[in-house]
Write an enzyme that holds these catalytic residues in place. Structure first.
Site, PDB file in Angstrom:
ATOM      1  CD  GLU A  29      -3.298  -0.364   2.059  1.00  0.00           C
ATOM      2  OE1 GLU A  29      -3.021   0.330   3.050  1.00  0.00           O
ATOM      3  OE2 GLU A  29      -4.395  -0.919   1.919  1.00  0.00           O
TER       4      GLU A  29
ATOM      5  CG  HIS B  41       8.229 -29.364  -0.337  1.00  0.00           C
ATOM      6  ND1 HIS B  41       8.722 -30.615  -0.684  1.00  0.00           N
ATOM      7  CD2 HIS B  41       9.071 -28.879   0.609  1.00  0.00           C
ATOM      8  CE1 HIS B  41       9.804 -30.868   0.037  1.00  0.00           C
ATOM      9  NE2 HIS B  41      10.039 -29.832   0.836  1.00  0.00           N
TER      10      HIS B  41
ATOM     11  CE  LYS C   5     -12.318   0.988   1.045  1.00  0.00           C
ATOM     12  NZ  LYS C   5     -11.742   1.976   1.950  1.00  0.00           N
TER      13      LYS C   5
HETATM   14  O1  PA5 Z   1      -3.388   1.395   5.789  1.00  0.00           O
HETATM   15  C1  PA5 Z   1      -4.536   1.750   5.711  1.00  0.00           C
HETATM   16  O2  PA5 Z   1      -4.894   2.917   5.954  1.00  0.00           O
HETATM   17  C2  PA5 Z   1      -5.656   0.779   5.351  1.00  0.00           C
HETATM   18  O3  PA5 Z   1      -5.189  -0.442   4.933  1.00  0.00           O
HETATM   19  C3  PA5 Z   1      -6.597   0.590   6.522  1.00  0.00           C
HETATM   20  O4  PA5 Z   1      -5.892   0.082   7.613  1.00  0.00           O
HETATM   21  C4  PA5 Z   1      -7.758  -0.337   6.183  1.00  0.00           C
HETATM   22  O5  PA5 Z   1      -8.340   0.008   4.979  1.00  0.00           O
HETATM   23  C5  PA5 Z   1      -8.803  -0.267   7.285  1.00  0.00           C
HETATM   24  O6  PA5 Z   1      -9.295   1.043   7.431  1.00  0.00           O
HETATM   25  P1  PA5 Z   1     -10.106   1.496   8.682  1.00  0.00           P
HETATM   26  O7  PA5 Z   1      -9.259   1.326   9.885  1.00  0.00           O
HETATM   27  O8  PA5 Z   1     -10.463   2.930   8.435  1.00  0.00           O
HETATM   28  O9  PA5 Z   1     -11.345   0.630   8.762  1.00  0.00           O
END
Ligand code: PA5
Length: 449
Positions: A286, A307, A421
């Site tokens: 990310e 494996h 989303k």
């Molecule tokens: O790193 C990030 O910001 C995301 O991966 C969030 O952790 C994930 O989408 C969950 O979001 P939230 O804590 O708002 O539910």
């Protein structure tokens, strides 16, 4: 340093000149980080967190964990991505992947709200039947669908079982300090609430209440975790790859990317590392995968995956490198028994410790993969202790930020996560003109296939 980054096995792949060429970019990345002049500089709260965390909240986390330990058979942590991976990684890494099945005086811990599978949720509800449970819903935004739906289901279960008032005492909310639906719910129902600070992004939040409450419920010493992270924060300050192994790791992975190694495989010979792998993949994927850039993060547990994926690592496309986490101390000792009849022909291993065999599997694999043209970075880690976990979390977070800056991206946003989303909400008929228009577009598109 609790983690040492060894470049010994890169000598056929990376020259001193390659490294030298990246020093100016490293220095710029360091400056942007410490002077807060880089992209995403409003999300640098994790950098000083090991020193500057909210001590009062920390004490409340420990108190809440004690209550949960005393009144619950099962603790459900509801969250997705950065809101669950670090906690799950800590419990499996420090305790065991078998944590729930081990003899213990702490609750079983399950993670929910990280999928939208009916089966997964229904099976977990079945496990909860007849048990005392507490729930920690963790969402920084308070708007994420997966945890939102799971929380509805568990809230209903708790309210039916305990009544609204008692249920509220078993619901712990970790979210933004002021905004979002979860915060509103917590205030309206008087639930115990913990904060994910504004300047700490989801995937950098494991050392906040987000990770620390579930970790403390597992009976893990969170003071020691913070101590390990503090040591890392103090040791990993200088911009010198001879003295700062997080910077060395960040630089080396960029050098390898520049040589066409577009995939990094994180490997470890301990199954307890599996969720550390998952946490690391989210952190790096990310943070770096944007603007058409990034190293694709993959992971393996060896020797298990030798494996399954060993073949493609050895002889597939030569666009990969491996980073091996070599944990120096095993938590247990297992001696291989002798067999007088030697039915399996394995008496050459009689009396040997299993870690000795694992170590030789590691060495054998390392040299096979080097022969197969796969560069290997080695990260030596002392142990699976709380302190070393805290150190490792900070090490990887710091290296990720620096690596992202070297790459030229903002390592603290995740704009690409919104695309699925938007489509999902449109297809689900979420109210709003934009959603209706997108739904019509998608339906037309679907018909064209
Ligand atoms: O790193 C990030 O910001 C995301 O991966 C969030 O952790 C994930 O989408 C969950 O979001 P939230 O804590 O708002 O539910």
């Amino acid at each position: 340093m609790a983690i040492r980054c060894k470049s010994d096995y890169l000598k056929n792949f990376v020259s001193d000149a390659d490294i030298k060429a990246y020093i100016p970019a490293l220095e710029k990345a360091h400056k942007d980080l410490v002077e807060k002049t880089g992209a995403g500089n409003d999300f640098l709260g994790w950098y000083d967190l090991p020193e500057n965390y909210d001590k009062q909240e920390f004490a409340r986390i420990k108190k809440a964990a004690d209550k949960i330990k005393s009144d619950s058979d099962i603790f459900i942590a509801i969250g997705i991505g950065g809101s669950y991976l670090g906690a799950r990684a800590a419990i499996e890494f420090i305790k065991s992947p078998y944590y729930n099945n081990m003899k213990k005086d702490t609750p079983d811990i399950y993670f929910a709200g990280n999928t939208i599978s009916s089966s997964s949720l229904a099976e977990l509800l079945e496990i909860c039947e007849g048990k005392d449970i507490s729930v920690n819903v963790i969402s920084k935004s308070g708007t994420t669908t997966e945890p939102g739906v799971a929380f509805r289901v568990f809230r209903e279960l708790l309210e039916k079982k305990y009544g609204k008032e008692e249920a509220a005492k078993r619901i712990y909310i970790t979210t933004d300090k002021a905004r979002g639906n979860l915060k509103k719910f917590a205030d309206a129902n008087g639930c115990e609430t913990f904060v994910i600070p504004d300047d700490v992004g989801g995937r950098y939040s494991v050392l906040t209440a987000c990770g620390l409450l579930p970790i403390a419920v597992a009976g893990i010493d969170i003071d020691a975790i913070m101590e390990g992270a503090q040591t890392a924060a103090r040791e990993l300050k200088v911009c010198d790859i001879e003295k700062n192994d997080a910077y060395k790791y960040a630089l080396l992975r960029n050098v390898l990317l520049n040589k066409g190694k577009v995939m990094e495989i994180m490997a470890c010979y301990e199954p307890a590392f599996q969720y550390m792998n998952e946490w690391w993949k989210q952190l790096y994927g990310e943070s770096e995968g944007k603007d058409g850039k990034g190293i694709f993060p993959c992971s393996v547990i060896y020797s298990t995956d030798l494996h399954s994926l060993g073949q493609i690592v050895q002889e597939g496309q030569r666009n990969i490198f491996e980073t091996v986490v070599d944990i120096k101390k095993s938590n247990h000792t297992v001696i291989i028994p002798n067999d007088a009849e030697n039915i399996d022909g394995m008496n050459f291993l009689s009396g040997k410790e299993l870690t000795f065999v694992n170590q030789n599997a590691y060495m054998g694999t390392l040299f096979a993969h080097l022969d197969g043209d796969v560069p290997n970075i080695i990260l030596e880690l002392d142990s699976r202790s709380e302190k070393d976990y805290g150190y490792m979390v900070y090490f990887f977070e710091l290296a990720c930020a620096i690596s992202g800056y070297i790459l030229g991206v903002n390592p603290f946003n995740q704009p690409g996560v919104e695309a699925y989303k938007k489509n999902m909400f449109a297809l689900l008929g979420k109210p709003g003109d934009e959603n209706a228009a997108r739904k019509a577009e998608l339906e037309k598109l679907m018909k064209s296939f």
